[in-house]
Design a protein around this motif. Sequence first.
Motif, PDB file in Angstrom:
ATOM      1  N   LYS A   1       0.592   4.374  -0.344  1.00 17.87           N
ATOM      2  CA  LYS A   1       0.214   5.568   0.417  1.00 17.87           C
ATOM      3  C   LYS A   1       0.486   5.377   1.910  1.00 17.87           C
ATOM      4  CE  LYS A   1      -3.547   8.808   1.111  1.00 17.87           C
ATOM      5  NZ  LYS A   1      -4.931   9.137   0.819  1.00 17.87           N
ATOM      6  N   ASN A   2       0.057   4.244   2.455  1.00 17.70           N
ATOM      7  CA  ASN A   2       0.193   4.030   3.895  1.00 17.70           C
ATOM      8  C   ASN A   2       1.563   3.498   4.313  1.00 17.70           C
ATOM      9  OD1 ASN A   2      -2.417   4.911   4.479  1.00 17.70           O
ATOM     10  ND2 ASN A   2      -3.282   2.903   4.059  1.00 17.70           N
TER      11      ASN A   2
ATOM     12  N   LYS B   1       4.501   4.457   2.799  1.00 14.70           N
ATOM     13  CA  LYS B   1       5.483   5.323   2.159  1.00 14.70           C
ATOM     14  C   LYS B   1       6.786   5.397   2.952  1.00 14.70           C
ATOM     15  CE  LYS B   1       6.164  10.174   1.030  1.00 14.70           C
ATOM     16  NZ  LYS B   1       5.569  11.505   1.063  1.00 14.70           N
TER      17      LYS B   1
ATOM     18  N   ASP C   1       0.882  -1.170   0.000  1.00 15.96           N
ATOM     19  CA  ASP C   1       0.000   0.000   0.000  1.00 15.96           C
ATOM     20  C   ASP C   1       0.917   1.217   0.000  1.00 15.96           C
ATOM     21  OD1 ASP C   1      -1.651   2.133   0.529  1.00 15.96           O
ATOM     22  OD2 ASP C   1      -2.747   1.134   2.125  1.00 15.96           O
TER      23      ASP C   1
END
Length: 64
Positions: A50-51, A53, A48
């Motif tokens: 975005k989460n 990063k 994921d």
Amino acid sequence: MTTCRELFSELEEWEAYKPMNMPSSIGKSAHIQETKRQIIDKLLSNVDFKNQKEDIIHLADKHK
């Protein structure tokens, strides 16, 4: 569907394989590259971006 554990096992087997001729050597290289690509694809499909990063950046910076 192949698991990451199975792919790593396959990769280890191909890396240990001792080719007897040039076509076998070329085949070995192709199988190793394909197996690595499958591992990377499997890993990326579970990320994921975005989460995770900061974790990704940390790992990438660690392996410069």
